[in-house]
Design a protein around this motif. Structure first.
Motif, short mmCIF file in Angstrom:
data_model
loop_
_atom_site.label_atom_id
_atom_site.label_comp_id
_atom_site.label_asym_id
_atom_site.label_seq_id
_atom_site.Cartn_x
_atom_site.Cartn_y
_atom_site.Cartn_z
N ARG A 217 0.89 -1.27 -0.20
CA ARG A 217 0.02 -0.08 -0.23
C ARG A 217 0.75 1.18 0.13
O ARG A 217 2.04 1.34 0.69
N GLN A 218 0.40 2.25 -0.49
CA GLN A 218 1.20 3.60 -0.85
C GLN A 218 0.66 4.71 -0.20
O GLN A 218 -0.73 5.03 -0.34
N TRP A 219 1.59 5.77 0.29
CA TRP A 219 1.00 6.83 0.67
C TRP A 219 1.98 8.03 0.20
O TRP A 219 3.10 7.72 0.27
N VAL A 220 1.48 9.23 -0.50
CA VAL A 220 2.10 9.98 -1.13
C VAL A 220 2.01 11.47 -0.39
O VAL A 220 0.61 11.55 0.16
N THR A 221 2.97 11.97 0.04
CA THR A 221 2.75 13.37 0.87
C THR A 221 1.84 14.23 0.15
O THR A 221 2.10 14.50 -0.92
N PRO A 222 0.68 14.60 0.81
CA PRO A 222 -0.22 15.53 0.00
C PRO A 222 0.22 16.85 -0.24
O PRO A 222 1.14 17.30 0.50
N SER A 223 -0.55 17.79 -1.17
CA SER A 223 -0.11 19.13 -1.17
C SER A 223 -0.64 19.86 -0.11
O SER A 223 -1.31 19.21 0.93
N LYS A 224 -0.30 21.00 0.09
CA LYS A 224 -0.54 21.96 0.99
C LYS A 224 -1.50 22.99 0.75
O LYS A 224 -1.67 24.01 1.08
N ASP A 225 -2.43 22.59 -0.27
CA ASP A 225 -3.56 23.33 -0.73
C ASP A 225 -4.34 23.77 0.43
O ASP A 225 -4.65 22.97 1.26
N THR A 226 -4.95 24.94 0.25
CA THR A 226 -5.99 25.36 1.59
C THR A 226 -7.29 24.88 0.99
O THR A 226 -7.69 24.98 -0.43
N TRP A 227 -8.10 24.86 2.03
CA TRP A 227 -9.55 24.53 1.74
C TRP A 227 -10.28 26.03 1.70
O TRP A 227 -10.11 26.55 2.64
N ASP A 228 -11.17 26.02 0.48
CA ASP A 228 -11.81 27.18 0.27
C ASP A 228 -13.49 26.87 -0.10
O ASP A 228 -13.51 26.39 -1.31
#
Length: 455
Positions: free
Chosen positions: A310-321
């Motif tokens: 199973r894989q996990w990729v560091t997610p973006s730091k996008d803001t929620w809007d």
């Protein structure tokens, strides 16, 4: 000869006879009501009882749940078709069930403050209503917990409701319901006051890596219906290798569906997002915070025919809007109702109290409205904490988020950031007492509630 009774005795006798006649009529009416209820066809049955939940091998959570599980059973309803739900309480504590996000009468909404009766210990109740609006809703306990972390939203009393629309294109191949949850709560010292932390997490009834994966096939379109069922925690989640196309918030279709890399949900918020299964492999959907994911807040998606790790990729730091899912339109006339949110320091090593316009529940001033009129709630958060604000029995439209105007985003919970102002408009079109509160359990318990009253 017997003397005639005095006038005062005659009055007492008359009042006694009147009382007896009224009581007799009430008893007869109640008996008739009970006969009618007994004749109702029960659509669903829920049992409130103590349960043991094995979220991972040898990791047993002892809590209270519905029908022996947490989350409870998915209740699928059809928009506009009446349902009757039998709820039996097998515990020694009074309970109540709130049907979150539904436009139903106050006496069945599941709030004591609105007038819904409690379910007594070892007692039962029936809730009958016409489900609306369509979309992803949920049900949960609505009792105060205060300092008892074995009560209220800290328990496993929660479950999904999905109200099927009258016209549903169903443009997806698979539908998956995911509830984000924490377990084993305990008090901790946060700054100068008390807070709640958790030892373990899960999505649905299992921690990451345990339980069955969600099995998918390449090319499928999967509809994720995601609920933050937490008592207190805001969540930020990602799906490694994939993106989310957000199509609904709190069960309500958004004006502008958008594809995003992360989702954020305050307690009680729901997001419906479509995911294209175009990256064969074995992937993790879970909390972006490594500690929370390691504590169990995640679930595995497995493509058919795959055997890799199973894989996990560091997610973006996008803001929620919220505003990217809406449109910009002209302002509308509506009476503004200012609601100033402030924290009241209760003392070192104690739980903070909360105030709306300077007062804490049960002393908060009622918010008075007239049926049919349009209002704009101005949530002025002067505290240093975010608040997931919930309006019962109504849906509101987001109009301004921290200075950015918007429209076309309809919700029943909105997270108001610290030191920010959010404006939401609603039409007073469902008469009856209506509860407004913060859905963070500690905030609700310690003063953050008020009632909307129709006049």
């Amino acid at each position: 000869m017997r003397k005639r009774a005095s006038t005062s005795q005659d009055g007492s006798l008359s009042r006694l006879l009147h009382w007896w006649e009224m009581t007799r009529r009430q008893l007869l009416a109640l008996a008739g009501l009970n006969v009618l209820k007994a004749q109702e066809s029960v659509s669903y049955q829920l049992l409130i009882d103590h349960i043991s939940l094995e979220i991972a091998p040898k990791t047993i959570i002892k809590t209270t749940g519905y029908n022996g599980s947490a989350p409870g059973p998915l209740l699928r309803m059809k928009e506009g078709q009446r349902v009757t739900i039998q709820v039996d309480n097998a515990t020694a504590d009074p309970e109540i069930v709130h049907w979150h996000g539904l436009r139903i009468p106050s006496d069945v909404d599941g709030s004591v403050e609105e007038g819904t009766p409690m379910i007594p210990p070892h007692g039962a109740a029936r809730y009958s209503f016409v489900p609306a609006p369509s979309g992803t809703r949920w049900y949960h306990t609505h009792v105060m917990a205060m300092r008892n972390l074995s009560r209220g939203a800290y328990t496993g009393q929660f479950g999904f409701i999905y109200i099927e629309p009258k016209n549903d294109p169903g443009a997806f191949d698979q539908e998956v319901f995911l509830a984000l949850r924490e377990w084993d709560p305990y008090f901790t010292q946060a700054s100068d006051s008390m807070d709640v932390a958790y030892k373990r997490c899960s999505i649905n009834s299992h921690a990451l890596g345990f339980g069955e994966p969600v099995r998918v096939k390449p090319g499928q379109r999967v509809m994720l219906r995601i609920l933050n069922a937490s008592a207190t925690m805001h969540r930020r989640i990602a799906f490694a290798g994939h993106s989310f196309k957000v199509v609904a918030l709190d069960g309500n279709p958004v004006a502008t569906p958008k594809t995003v890399s992360i989702l954020e949900l305050g307690p009680a918020e729901r997001i419906d997002a479509m995911v294209a299964m175009d990256r064969p492999g074995i992937w993790i959907l879970g909390a972006t915070d490594d500690r929370d994911r390691k504590a169990g807040l995640g679930i595995v998606f497995e493509y058919s025919g795959q055997s890799a790790e199973r894989q996990w990729v560091t997610p973006s730091k996008d803001t929620w809007d919220y505003t990217i899912f809406g449109t910009t339109t002209h302002d509308e006339p509506a009476e503004k109702i200012p609601l100033i949110i402030e924290k009241k320091f209760a003392g070192s090593r104690w739980v903070d109290k909360w105030a709306i316009n300077g007062k804490s529940w049960p002393k908060t001033d009622p918010i008075r409205v007239r049926a049919g009129q349009r209002y704009r709630l101005v949530f002025d958060n002067r505290s240093d904490e975010a608040h997931p604000l919930h309006l019962h029995r109504h849906t509101f439209e987001l109009k301004n988020i921290a200075g950015t105007p918007t429209s076309g985003v309809y919700k029943d919970v909105v997270v108001v950031p610290p030191k920010s102002i959010v404006e939401a408009a609603f039409t007073a079109d469902n008469p009856g007492k209506t509860l407004f509160h913060c859905h963070q359990q500690m905030h609700m318990d310690y003063g953050f509630m008020s009632l909307i009253e129709y006049v």
